[in-house]
Design a protein around this motif. Structure first.
Motif, PDB file in Angstrom:
ATOM      1  N   UNK A   1       0.894  -1.530  -0.215  1.00 25.09           N
ATOM      2  CA  UNK A   1       0.198   0.061   0.085  1.00 25.09           C
ATOM      3  C   UNK A   1       0.694   1.543   0.133  1.00 25.09           C
ATOM      4  N   UNK A   2       1.215   2.176  -0.747  1.00 24.54           N
ATOM      5  CA  UNK A   2       1.196   3.596  -0.848  1.00 24.54           C
ATOM      6  C   UNK A   2       1.044   4.513   0.305  1.00 24.54           C
ATOM      7  N   UNK A   3       2.195   5.276   1.091  1.00 21.55           N
ATOM      8  CA  UNK A   3       2.342   6.163   1.925  1.00 21.55           C
ATOM      9  C   UNK A   3       1.335   7.159   1.694  1.00 21.55           C
ATOM     10  N   UNK A   4       0.144   7.368   2.989  1.00 21.34           N
ATOM     11  CA  UNK A   4      -0.983   8.174   2.728  1.00 21.34           C
ATOM     12  C   UNK A   4      -0.517   9.913   2.979  1.00 21.34           C
ATOM     13  N   UNK A   5       0.686   9.570   3.888  1.00 22.61           N
ATOM     14  CA  UNK A   5       1.551  11.348   3.786  1.00 22.61           C
ATOM     15  C   UNK A   5       2.025  11.512   2.127  1.00 22.61           C
ATOM     16  N   UNK A   6       2.557  10.396   0.694  1.00 26.39           N
ATOM     17  CA  UNK A   6       2.836  10.986   0.254  1.00 26.39           C
ATOM     18  C   UNK A   6       1.784  11.503  -1.207  1.00 26.39           C
ATOM     19  N   UNK A   7      -0.012  10.853  -0.539  1.00 27.85           N
ATOM     20  CA  UNK A   7      -0.347  11.225  -1.428  1.00 27.85           C
ATOM     21  C   UNK A   7      -1.204  12.333  -0.827  1.00 27.85           C
ATOM     22  N   UNK A   8      -1.521  13.031   0.360  1.00 25.39           N
ATOM     23  CA  UNK A   8      -1.694  14.182   0.536  1.00 25.39           C
ATOM     24  C   UNK A   8      -0.844  15.425   0.074  1.00 25.39           C
ATOM     25  N   UNK A   9       0.837  15.115  -0.142  1.00 26.09           N
ATOM     26  CA  UNK A   9       1.794  16.200  -0.403  1.00 26.09           C
ATOM     27  C   UNK A   9       1.990  16.475  -1.769  1.00 26.09           C
ATOM     28  N   UNK A  10       1.179  15.026  -2.503  1.00 27.41           N
ATOM     29  CA  UNK A  10       1.824  15.425  -4.183  1.00 27.41           C
ATOM     30  C   UNK A  10       0.802  16.566  -4.618  1.00 27.41           C
ATOM     31  N   UNK A  11       1.372  17.262  -5.462  1.00 29.63           N
ATOM     32  CA  UNK A  11       0.282  18.602  -6.271  1.00 29.63           C
ATOM     33  C   UNK A  11      -0.466  17.396  -6.966  1.00 29.63           C
ATOM     34  N   UNK A  12      -1.846  18.790  -7.313  1.00 26.20           N
ATOM     35  CA  UNK A  12      -2.805  17.787  -8.104  1.00 26.20           C
ATOM     36  C   UNK A  12      -2.681  18.088  -9.473  1.00 26.20           C
ATOM     37  N   UNK A  13      -2.415  16.855 -10.304  1.00 23.10           N
ATOM     38  CA  UNK A  13      -2.488  16.961 -11.930  1.00 23.10           C
ATOM     39  C   UNK A  13      -2.458  17.895 -12.693  1.00 23.10           C
ATOM     40  N   UNK A  14      -4.047  19.024 -12.242  1.00 20.48           N
ATOM     41  CA  UNK A  14      -5.017  19.854 -13.153  1.00 20.48           C
ATOM     42  C   UNK A  14      -4.065  21.428 -12.668  1.00 20.48           C
ATOM     43  N   UNK A  15      -3.574  20.924 -12.031  1.00 25.33           N
ATOM     44  CA  UNK A  15      -2.861  22.127 -11.714  1.00 25.33           C
ATOM     45  C   UNK A  15      -0.895  22.155 -12.963  1.00 25.33           C
ATOM     46  N   UNK A  16      -0.910  22.012 -13.504  1.00 25.45           N
ATOM     47  CA  UNK A  16      -0.014  21.052 -15.079  1.00 25.45           C
ATOM     48  C   UNK A  16      -0.637  21.460 -16.498  1.00 25.45           C
ATOM     49  N   UNK A  17       0.071  22.356 -16.659  1.00 23.22           N
ATOM     50  CA  UNK A  17      -1.081  22.922 -18.057  1.00 23.22           C
ATOM     51  C   UNK A  17      -1.102  21.668 -19.084  1.00 23.22           C
ATOM     52  N   UNK A  18       0.224  21.036 -18.831  1.00 18.79           N
ATOM     53  CA  UNK A  18       0.391  20.257 -20.763  1.00 18.79           C
ATOM     54  C   UNK A  18      -0.668  19.239 -19.872  1.00 18.79           C
ATOM     55  N   UNK A  19      -0.790  18.514 -18.983  1.00 10.78           N
ATOM     56  CA  UNK A  19      -1.837  17.909 -18.323  1.00 10.78           C
ATOM     57  C   UNK A  19      -2.946  17.595 -18.722  1.00 10.78           C
ATOM     58  N   UNK A  20      -3.341  19.007 -18.418  1.00 12.13           N
ATOM     59  CA  UNK A  20      -4.758  19.328 -18.698  1.00 12.13           C
ATOM     60  C   UNK A  20      -4.624  19.795 -20.106  1.00 12.13           C
ATOM     61  N   UNK A  21      -4.132  20.054 -20.664  1.00 19.83           N
ATOM     62  CA  UNK A  21      -3.750  20.322 -22.065  1.00 19.83           C
ATOM     63  C   UNK A  21      -4.744  18.883 -22.975  1.00 19.83           C
TER      64      UNK A  21
END
Length: 366
Positions: A177-197
């Motif tokens: 199982x992944x670490x919950x801390x890593x999930x909480x502090x990871x930036x949202x992909x919606x903040x990456x303009x190229x991903x949104x594109x």
């Protein structure tokens, strides 16, 4: 993982050759019988938004294996459905649990393979997802006369066996199982303009491709080349996604995706000229462009998303891609009514618009 992709995503297309049997068995017209595919497809698309983030929280391997076991059971329910409403419910359940695989599988491949092998792994997964449509339909067509129960009862143990083999291959490390801390502090992909594109452009590519394929079916005998021949020509072209691997090393994943969009638009414009050679070559180029474009999009999203949010990023992409594919069939007959030139020109314009979105995003944010 490719075999799992073929088996799981192939369930979406498994009932297409079974439509005549469903009509006869339940006394339905063709549009009503086709709901057996729509029930799966609608649940499949919506569930991506839920199932993708699940792999971020509970682990890629866990979600994939749990989803495949659940899909095996849902497939048995579909085979045993005593009525058409029960079949629709079972198909919707199949679509819901099948959505666990693509986002988690792509994320797992990216996170497991060495960096130099990742583009090849992404291309392999993209190919398995795209190829599942013709492979599933060709596999089921030979036994379609024997009905839904035989197909579903045969598929269920295959899915379960694939899950067991995958569990052996993954081992314990991939099931953590992944670490919950890593999930909480990871930036949202919606903040990456190229991903949104990529999210914005993805449905344009799939709309263009599916609208052309569905429109060709509507035009039928009026075409200079038969629909069966066009399908056979298109299937090998899906493997062009593997060409995206060396291309991405040279020009980057986003530029590779853009070239795929451009190739699809060019192929459709060529097909618009009519005549068997132009139509056949245009269909091949358009299909090859889809393989390259999809691989480039997945590579871009995977590379630019945080590990703890990669499942969500790929899930949103898959949702938008599938929505583009779902919008095309209802509009394809209207495009086909304008003839081959309109059927090809409009999807070509849509694919070119997707390329423009990627070009603009790359110029502004890359």
């Amino acid at each position: 993982m490719m075999a799992c992709g073929l088996l799981v995503v192939g369930q979406l297309y498994a009932t297409i050759p079974l439509t005549p049997w469903i009509q006869q068995r339940y006394g339905l017209d063709a549009p009503s019988a086709a709901l057996a595919g729509s029930a799966f497809g609608f649940a499949y698309a919506i569930s991506f938004l839920v199932c993708g983030p699940l792999s971020d929280r509970f682990g890629r391997g866990r979600v994939i294996l749990a989803g495949m076991v659940a899909l095996s059971l849902a497939t048995l329910l579909a085979g045993a459905a005593p009525s058409f409403p029960a079949l629709l419910a079972a198909r919707a359940l199949q679509g819901t649990v099948a959505a666990t695989l693509p986002p988690a599988a792509v994320s797992l491949v990216v996170e497991t393979l060495p960096e130099k092998r990742r583009p090849l792994g992404i291309a392999a997964m993209a190919f398995s997802f795209l190829a599942s449509a013709p492979v599933a339909q060709l596999s089921v067509a030979s036994v379609a006369g024997m009905g839904v129960p035989l197909v579903m009862f045969a598929a269920a143990p295959l899915i379960l066996a694939a899950a067991a083999l995958l569990a052996i291959v993954l081992g314990r490390a991939a099931l953590r199982r992944p670490l919950a801390v890593a999930i909480q502090h990871a930036p949202s992909p919606a903040r990456e303009p190229l991903i949104v594109a990529c999210w914005i452009a993805a449905p344009m590519l799939m709309f263009a491709f599916v609208a052309f394929q569905a429109g060709v079916q509507a035009l039928g005998d009026t075409l200079p080349l038969g629909t069966a021949a066009l399908r056979l020509l298109s299937v090998p072209a899906l493997a062009a996604g593997f060409l995206a691997v060396p291309l991405a090393r040279r020009i980057g994943a986003l530029a590779t995706a853009t070239s795929g969009f451009a190739l699809t638009a060019s192929g459709l414009l060529l097909a618009a000229f009519g005549g068997a050679p132009a139509l056949g070559l245009g269909a091949v180029l358009a299909t090859a462009g889809v393989g390259i474009g999809v691989t480039g999009l997945i590579a871009t999203i995977s590379a630019r998303s945080a590990t703890a949010r990669r499942g969500l990023a790929v899930a949103v992409y898959t949702f938008t891609l599938f929505m583009g594919a779902s919008l095309a069939p209802p509009l394809a007959p209207a495009l086909a009514s304008g003839g081959l030139s309109v059927l090809c020109a409009v999807p070509a314009l849509v694919a070119a618009s997707g390329a423009a979105v990627l070009v603009a995003a790359r110029a502004r944010f890359a």
